[in-house]
Enzyme design. Structure first.
Site, PDB file in Angstrom:
ATOM      1  N   ASP A 198       0.857  -1.181   0.000  1.00  0.00           N
ATOM      2  CA  ASP A 198       0.000   0.000   0.000  1.00  0.00           C
ATOM      3  C   ASP A 198       0.893   1.231   0.000  1.00  0.00           C
ATOM      4  O   ASP A 198       1.579   1.500   1.000  1.00  0.00           O
ATOM      5  CB  ASP A 198      -0.899  -0.021   1.237  1.00  0.00           C
ATOM      6  CG  ASP A 198      -1.814   1.194   1.329  1.00  0.00           C
ATOM      7  OD1 ASP A 198      -1.769   2.044   0.418  1.00  0.00           O
ATOM      8  OD2 ASP A 198      -2.563   1.294   2.315  1.00  0.00           O
ATOM      9  N   TYR A 282      -8.958  15.358  -9.890  1.00  0.00           N
ATOM     10  CA  TYR A 282      -8.059  14.271 -10.271  1.00  0.00           C
ATOM     11  C   TYR A 282      -6.790  14.837 -10.901  1.00  0.00           C
ATOM     12  O   TYR A 282      -5.676  14.452 -10.527  1.00  0.00           O
ATOM     13  CB  TYR A 282      -8.764  13.335 -11.251  1.00  0.00           C
ATOM     14  CG  TYR A 282      -7.841  12.341 -11.919  1.00  0.00           C
ATOM     15  CD1 TYR A 282      -7.373  11.235 -11.240  1.00  0.00           C
ATOM     16  CD2 TYR A 282      -7.427  12.528 -13.243  1.00  0.00           C
ATOM     17  CE1 TYR A 282      -6.520  10.326 -11.843  1.00  0.00           C
ATOM     18  CE2 TYR A 282      -6.574  11.627 -13.850  1.00  0.00           C
ATOM     19  CZ  TYR A 282      -6.124  10.527 -13.150  1.00  0.00           C
ATOM     20  OH  TYR A 282      -5.274   9.642 -13.757  1.00  0.00           O
TER      21      TYR A 282
END
Length: 440
Positions: A198, A282
């Site tokens: 992660d 984004y």
């Protein structure tokens, strides 16, 4: 800097400034490695010999007092100069850069000789260490004062080797990650899914065993980022800053994949020198990620667009609709050049293999710039459907039919001049699309 018969082993002359008090020198001033430890070896008697030790770190060696005969043997698995031996006399006026995996040893040529070396990693009991016998070297004096361990090291023919550093690939289940699996073997790279690594909370690693990180992990939901801005920023910006810190601390190369969405699309073609001007949350998170990646010295920021490969993508969606006989409405006023994931993977591998100048690079497939509607029509043709079933619409009309979306650049074409100048030429996207559709 003077090269040697061993790949990467370098002799660096140093300026020694002498006067009636003695002498002064800059022993290291930023060359080749980022040291984390400075070691001193004092050798009381002439003839004292140490070696041959190959550790999983780089060294910067020199002499503070006296002179030594320094020697090396390449024990790096896969090295073009594997098993090559080299020796030279050095004093305070010389430093040597010793790459990871090259066995190092020396012999004192004077009493009270002080040997010094900087290293860019600390000792790890689980690291990959290799040794070979001191007898492999033609020493100028009869070796004395040998340690018990050094006397037991095996001959070169039986010596263990130091495996090459790996590349860590994050987000390995995405389209690019899967394409990279076809480029690098499991011995060359470690492929980690988001569950295994992660990037927002990087697990512990012995980073001495890696040479590069290719960050394929990202938050890619353009519309979702408008409401999940914190998540998008954490993955696309904050996590990249963490990877950049790791790369800086361990002298790794960071490859970070960015997007055409960092631009507002007002230019018909975007070069690497154009400043980001994102329209969406984004795009802003991807732009921040670029800035974070560029903070580490060894970086490749890769801008790409409209990727298709193994996994969910626009091409796969259009092919599925064509198979079902659905007639989609597709935006015609957003133009760009699609990118086959294989082209992107090979372009990244090319930059790493050729050690191209660090910086920002555009990588897409080559060919003409087209609207999304033309791409959809090409997919329909490729699967044997009628391209006239695709209805071109404007972005505004699409929003009326499907609801509001995050703003997108109208022009996403990325210039390929810089990547081509390095010797890499991606395929025409139409040819890549035909191969992709034939293999589905």
């Amino acid at each position: 800097m003077n090269p040697t018969p061993i790949d990467g082993l370098e002799i660096h002359p140093l300026d020694v400034h002498a006067d009636n008090r003695g002498w002064f020198k800059e022993n290291w001033s930023g060359q080749r490695l980022r040291p984390v430890q400075n070691n001193i070896s004092f050798n009381a008697r002439v003839g004292a010999t140490r070696g041959m030790h190959a550790e999983p770190w780089d060294k910067w060696v020199s002499v503070a007092t006296g002179r030594v005969f320094a020697a090396w043997v390449d024990l790096r698995e896969g090295s073009e100069t594997f098993a090559t031996k080299f020796g030279v006399e050095i004093g305070p006026d010389t430093a040597v850069f010793v790459p990871r995996g090259v066995a190092n040893g020396f012999q004192a040529l004077e009493d009270a000789t002080t040997y010094t070396y900087l290293v860019n990693a600390r000792y790890n009991p689980n690291g990959a260490y290799a040794y070979c016998s001191y007898r492999e070297i033609d020493w100028p004096l009869e070796p004395t004062e040998l340690s018990e361990a050094d006397q037991k090291h095996p001959p070169l023919a039986d010596a263990p080797t130091v495996p090459p550093r790996k590349i860590l690939v994050t987000g390995a289940n995405g389209q690019l990650g899967r394409a990279l699996r076809k480029v690098y073997s499991e011995r060359e790279a470690e492929f980690c899914t988001r569950a295994e690594f992660d990037i927002t909370h990087p697990p512990a690693r012995d980073w001495n065993e890696y040479r590069a990180i290719i960050n394929c992990a990202a938050y890619n939901d353009v519309n979702g980022a408008e409401t999940e801005r914190g998540t998008a920023w954490a993955v696309n910006a904050d996590a990249v800053a963490g990877l950049a810190r790791i790369a800086s601390e361990h002298d790794l190369t960071l490859v970070h994949v960015s997007s055409d969405y960092v631009f507002d699309g007002l230019n018909t073609e975007h070069t690497e020198d154009e400043l980001p001007s994102p329209l969406s949350a984004y795009g802003a998170s991807k732009s921040a990620g670029e800035t974070a990646a560029r903070a580490t010295p060894r970086h490749y920021v890769i801008r790409t667009s409209w990727v298709f490969g193994e996994g969910a993508n626009f091409m796969a969606t259009m092919a599925r609709l064509a198979d079902k006989g659905v007639s989609p409405s597709v935006v015609a006023d957003q133009r760009g050049r699609p990118t086959h994931a294989d082209d992107l993977a090979h372009g990244i591998a090319h930059l790493l293999a050729t050690k191209a100048e660090y910086g920002v690079y555009n990588i897409t497939s080559d060919g003409d710039a087209v609207g999304r509607d033309e791409i959809a029509m090409s997919v329909f043709i490729g699967v044997g459907a009628d391209p006239s079933d695709v209805t071109p619409v404007t972005t505004a009309q699409y929003a009326e039919l499907n609801g509001p979306e995050a703003p997108r650049p109208k022009e996403s074409t990325l210039s390929l001049d810089k990547i081509k100048a390095t010797g890499f030429s991606p395929r025409n996207w139409r040819a890549a699309l035909a191969i992709y559709l034939a293999a589905r």
